[in-house]
Scaffold this motif. Structure first.
Motif, short mmCIF file in Angstrom:
data_model
loop_
_atom_site.label_atom_id
_atom_site.label_comp_id
_atom_site.label_asym_id
_atom_site.label_seq_id
_atom_site.Cartn_x
_atom_site.Cartn_y
_atom_site.Cartn_z
N LEU A 91 0.81 -1.21 0.00
CA LEU A 91 0.00 0.00 0.00
C LEU A 91 0.85 1.26 0.00
O LEU A 91 0.44 2.28 -0.57
N SER A 92 2.00 1.23 0.65
CA SER A 92 2.90 2.39 0.65
C SER A 92 4.27 1.94 1.13
O SER A 92 4.41 0.92 1.84
N ALA A 93 5.30 2.70 0.74
CA ALA A 93 6.67 2.42 1.18
C ALA A 93 7.46 3.73 1.15
O ALA A 93 7.40 4.47 0.17
N TYR A 94 8.21 3.98 2.23
CA TYR A 94 8.98 5.22 2.33
C TYR A 94 10.32 4.94 3.00
O TYR A 94 10.44 4.00 3.80
N LEU A 95 11.31 5.77 2.68
CA LEU A 95 12.57 5.82 3.39
C LEU A 95 12.72 7.22 3.99
O LEU A 95 12.52 8.21 3.29
N GLN A 96 13.08 7.26 5.25
CA GLN A 96 13.34 8.54 5.91
C GLN A 96 14.84 8.67 6.16
O GLN A 96 15.42 7.93 6.95
N PHE A 97 15.48 9.61 5.46
CA PHE A 97 16.89 9.88 5.64
C PHE A 97 17.09 11.01 6.64
O PHE A 97 16.19 11.82 6.89
N THR A 98 18.29 11.09 7.20
CA THR A 98 18.75 12.25 7.94
C THR A 98 19.91 12.86 7.17
O THR A 98 20.89 12.17 6.86
N SER A 99 19.80 14.13 6.81
CA SER A 99 20.84 14.76 6.00
C SER A 99 22.14 14.84 6.78
O SER A 99 22.16 15.05 8.00
#
Length: 241
Positions: A91-99
């Protein structure tokens, strides 16, 4: 009444679904890495160099005036124990990065999946990211300005559920194995000497600074006929019409 219960039982026994959301963190320094790749033939210096132990991950394109020029940077990410069953609907997929560093240059990155039912951790072996079998399909990411050390909306990928769907639909895929992704940049101006996009790695500060994966999926419920029959109790028993 018996007809109604029988019809409801048949409908639910074949149509019960469950929606789950999982979040996974990088658990080891060898599960996130980046690699250089020269975009022209005939050059051997730094081609395929792997960076497994650095404090940042680098993706994008750089046209440094030193040798070798025109390097693509690939990021490789691997997440353990993905419980999604084969053929589940993503249904959904995300990656959360930290700069890791500030960058005002607009970048276009591409997110692909590794087509391997049990991908291994990354190593210092040259080309260990670009040599992996990746999905033809991808999700583009138009990256906006980054400030240093921020895990905000600008550092969050677009929804790449299409890529995850290609992974769980591949032949031989099973649940509870690792899942891996490759992120690379597009060719920019050959005169562009700015740094590629840099994000914090596991080595910088552990799992909360490294890219975090979140997937929501839908699958058939694990309820069987016994559980369903217990859920529908008729009273009195035996009953009339």
């Amino acid at each position: 009444m018996k007809k109604i219960f029988f019809m409801l039982f048949c409908m639910l026994s074949g149509a019960l679904t469950a929606q789950e959301t999982i979040t996974r963190y990088i658990q080891d320094g060898n599960d996130d890495a980046w690699q250089t790749y020269y975009s022209y033939a005939g050059v051997t210096d730094s081609v395929g160099d792997m960076f497994v132990d650095g404090e940042y991950l680098s993706a994008g394109f750089t046209a440094w005036t030193t040798t070798p020029e025109h390097l693509h940077h690939y990021i490789g990410l691997r997440y353990l124990d993905i419980p999604i069953p084969p053929k589940a609907e993503i249904l959904s997929a995300y990656l959360q990065f930290t700069s890791y560093s500030a960058n005002t240059k607009p970048d276009k990155l591409y997110i692909r999946g590794v087509l391997d039912p049990n991908p291994e951790a990354f190593s210092s072996e040259p080309f260990d990211i670009s040599n992996r079998h990746i999905t033809v399909g991808y999700t583009p990411w138009n990256v906006e300005e980054w400030q240093s050390f921020i895990p905000g909306p600008a550092q969050k990928t677009p929804d790449f559920k299409y890529v995850v769907q290609l992974i769980v639909d591949q032949e031989g895929y099973t649940a509870n194995k690792p899942m891996a992704f490759v992120i690379r940049g597009a060719l920019t101006s050959l005169s562009d000497t700015t740094l590629p996009r840099q994000a914090c790695s596991y080595e910088f500060g552990g799992e909360f600074y490294a890219p975090i994966l979140t997937i929501t999926y839908k699958t058939l419920s694990s309820y069987g006929e016994n559980e369903l029959s217990e859920a529908f109790t008729v009273f009195p028993n035996p009953a009339g019409d």
